[in-house]
Design an enzyme around this catalytic site. Sequence first.
Site, short mmCIF file in Angstrom:
data_model
loop_
_atom_site.label_atom_id
_atom_site.label_comp_id
_atom_site.label_asym_id
_atom_site.label_seq_id
_atom_site.Cartn_x
_atom_site.Cartn_y
_atom_site.Cartn_z
N THR A 1 -13.38 -4.10 -8.41
CA THR A 1 -14.56 -4.14 -9.28
C THR A 1 -14.35 -3.16 -10.43
O THR A 1 -14.22 -1.95 -10.20
CB THR A 1 -15.82 -3.76 -8.47
N GLY B 1 -27.28 0.98 0.89
CA GLY B 1 -26.22 1.98 0.93
C GLY B 1 -24.88 1.27 0.92
O GLY B 1 -24.78 0.14 0.44
N ASP C 1 0.87 -1.18 0.00
CA ASP C 1 0.00 0.00 0.00
C ASP C 1 0.90 1.23 0.00
O ASP C 1 1.96 1.21 0.64
CB ASP C 1 -0.91 0.01 1.23
N LYS D 1 -0.59 3.63 7.16
CA LYS D 1 -1.42 2.43 7.20
C LYS D 1 -0.54 1.19 7.35
O LYS D 1 -0.81 0.30 8.17
CB LYS D 1 -2.25 2.34 5.91
N ARG E 1 -19.64 4.92 5.09
CA ARG E 1 -19.62 5.47 3.73
C ARG E 1 -20.97 5.21 3.03
O ARG E 1 -21.49 4.09 3.07
CB ARG E 1 -18.49 4.83 2.90
N PHE F 1 -16.46 -11.21 -3.99
CA PHE F 1 -17.88 -11.06 -3.63
C PHE F 1 -18.09 -10.89 -2.13
O PHE F 1 -19.19 -11.08 -1.63
CB PHE F 1 -18.67 -12.28 -4.13
N ALA G 1 -37.15 -5.44 3.36
CA ALA G 1 -37.57 -4.06 3.06
C ALA G 1 -37.00 -3.13 4.10
O ALA G 1 -36.79 -3.52 5.25
CB ALA G 1 -39.09 -4.00 3.06
N CYS H 1 -20.45 -0.16 -1.93
CA CYS H 1 -20.50 -0.96 -3.16
C CYS H 1 -21.77 -0.74 -3.99
O CYS H 1 -21.69 -0.32 -5.14
CB CYS H 1 -20.36 -2.44 -2.83
C1 UDX Z 1 -22.21 -6.09 -1.29
C2 UDX Z 1 -22.40 -7.51 -1.87
O1 UDX Z 1 -23.32 -8.24 -1.05
C3 UDX Z 1 -21.06 -8.23 -1.96
O2 UDX Z 1 -21.22 -9.49 -2.58
C4 UDX Z 1 -20.09 -7.37 -2.77
O3 UDX Z 1 -18.80 -7.97 -2.83
C5 UDX Z 1 -19.97 -5.97 -2.18
O4 UDX Z 1 -21.27 -5.37 -2.08
P1 UDX Z 1 -21.87 -5.07 1.16
O5 UDX Z 1 -21.91 -3.72 0.51
O6 UDX Z 1 -20.82 -5.36 2.16
O7 UDX Z 1 -21.76 -6.24 0.05
O8 UDX Z 1 -23.28 -5.27 1.92
P2 UDX Z 1 -24.65 -6.05 1.70
O9 UDX Z 1 -24.84 -7.00 2.80
O10 UDX Z 1 -24.79 -6.59 0.34
O11 UDX Z 1 -25.70 -4.85 1.90
C6 UDX Z 1 -25.70 -3.71 1.05
C7 UDX Z 1 -26.82 -2.77 1.42
O12 UDX Z 1 -28.08 -3.34 1.13
C8 UDX Z 1 -26.87 -2.39 2.90
O13 UDX Z 1 -27.13 -1.02 3.01
C9 UDX Z 1 -28.02 -3.22 3.45
O14 UDX Z 1 -28.63 -2.60 4.57
C10 UDX Z 1 -28.95 -3.25 2.26
N1 UDX Z 1 -29.86 -4.41 2.24
C11 UDX Z 1 -29.36 -5.66 2.13
C12 UDX Z 1 -31.23 -4.20 2.31
O15 UDX Z 1 -31.71 -3.07 2.41
N2 UDX Z 1 -32.06 -5.29 2.27
C13 UDX Z 1 -31.59 -6.57 2.15
O16 UDX Z 1 -32.42 -7.50 2.10
C14 UDX Z 1 -30.20 -6.76 2.09
#
Ligand code: UDX
Length: 438
Positions: free
Chosen positions: A121, A257, A30, A35, A327, A152, A252, A260
């Site tokens: 990504t 957020g 890095d 860090k 974030r 993932f 729901a 990703c």
């Molecule tokens: C996501 C993907 O799941 C992962 O495979 C990829 O590598 C990176 O992006 P992450 O951002 O860590 O992972 O969180 P995730 O658990 O997917 O949730 C994302 C957002 O969706 C959160 O804000 C969560 O609150 C929201 N969410 C998730 C919902 O509102 N409802 C759901 O049923 C699931």
Amino acid sequence: MKLTIIGSGYVGLTTGACFAEIGHHVMCVDNNQKKIDSLLAGKIPIYEPGLEPIVRKNVVSKRLQFTTSTSQGVDHGEVIFIAVPTPPQDDGSVDLSFIEKVAREIAVCLDSYRVIVDKSTVPVKTGDRVSQTIRRYARPGVEFDVVSNPEFLREGSAVDDLMHPDRIVIGGNSDRALAVMQKVYEPFVAPVLITDINSAELIKHAANSFLALKISYINAISELCEIAGADVEKVAEGIGMDKRIGRSFLNAGLGYGGSCFPKDIAAFIAIADQLGKPFNLLKEVQNINARQFSRFLDSIREALWLFKEKKIAVWGLSFKPNTDDVRSSVAVNIVEALVKDGADVTVYDPKAMEKFKELPLAASVKLAESPLEAARGAEALIIATEWPEFAAIDLTELRDAMHTPLIFDGRNLLDPSAALAYGFQYRGIGRGTLPEAT
Ligand code: UDX
């Protein structure tokens, strides 16, 4: 095997630590000296369950090393993973400048065959660009292959996701590189899908977009439930019992957020536009996500009338539970909207307070040390992140602490009938069968 990871952010660090844990010799690179120093001292810059012990253990056993030197990294690894940020630009498209820079840096250090892997990504066809760039800057005749190997992992369960993945996707156009990559993943028990580079790159954006689509789908249904008098939790259960659909990602709430989904959906829309095929379905996914947020604020406004000088408690700041990441957190956006309209806001989060304090917004709110302290004297409580400790709260103590027992549950965390039985007015998402909050 000797592996190098360039970029020690969320993906790079957890991937490197898990590769070391499974037996590889990993060097993480890095360019941020601070860090690297803190990682060498065993300090992890993020809260991720299970990560710290793995990093510590593997640093001690010397299977995990850290450096700021790309040339040291290129020298070390037979496989070099690129895991640098790919932030969004104003138009939603991906800023690939970090990837391009690292490709050039790797190129000038190459002196014998290496497999260079895109872990970040990236838009489809980035692998071709990385190949061209390395070819242009590397010394003539040096051999290398570029592979796409999307990640993932989810924040909050990253270690488990890495150690026990649903699948491993490897996109490559050379048998030599694919054989090396299969050796990297030999210790993992998971199906391996071999594809061409373009398909592997597309899989990542298509997968995240599909998950976001599922969330927006159930959120659109939640709006119908509220109008028609139905319970979205029951609807999600009923449709999720169909194995072809599945229950996961049908929760729901306030919408998706994090670092990703918002970025990747915007990027996929931009990619489709660039390919001349506008992806209107995904634009609607974004619209529904935004509407879910404004509908929620409207329902609070409807109950409280004006926010100005209203004492409002917000539980949860991280974008989801089990992470300290704020974030693109919908919870933070809620706090921001309340503050903008003059509310007197007190916040609490089990893990994200420190990261929240780094935001300028933190100066405009009160920070509580417990959920009950946040709720004391509040005229309304908003649950913005579904931390398990909020579900376990003593409802009698909560009711007694609040000025007005009014809960807006943005994540459908609480049992509405229990909340009503304890004398709360309760408003969830898509729970049209409950009495309205007044
Ligand atoms: C996501 C993907 O799941 C992962 O495979 C990829 O590598 C990176 O992006 P992450 O951002 O860590 O992972 O969180 P995730 O658990 O997917 O949730 C994302 C957002 O969706 C959160 O804000 C969560 O609150 C929201 N969410 C998730 C919902 O509102 N409802 C759901 O049923 C699931």
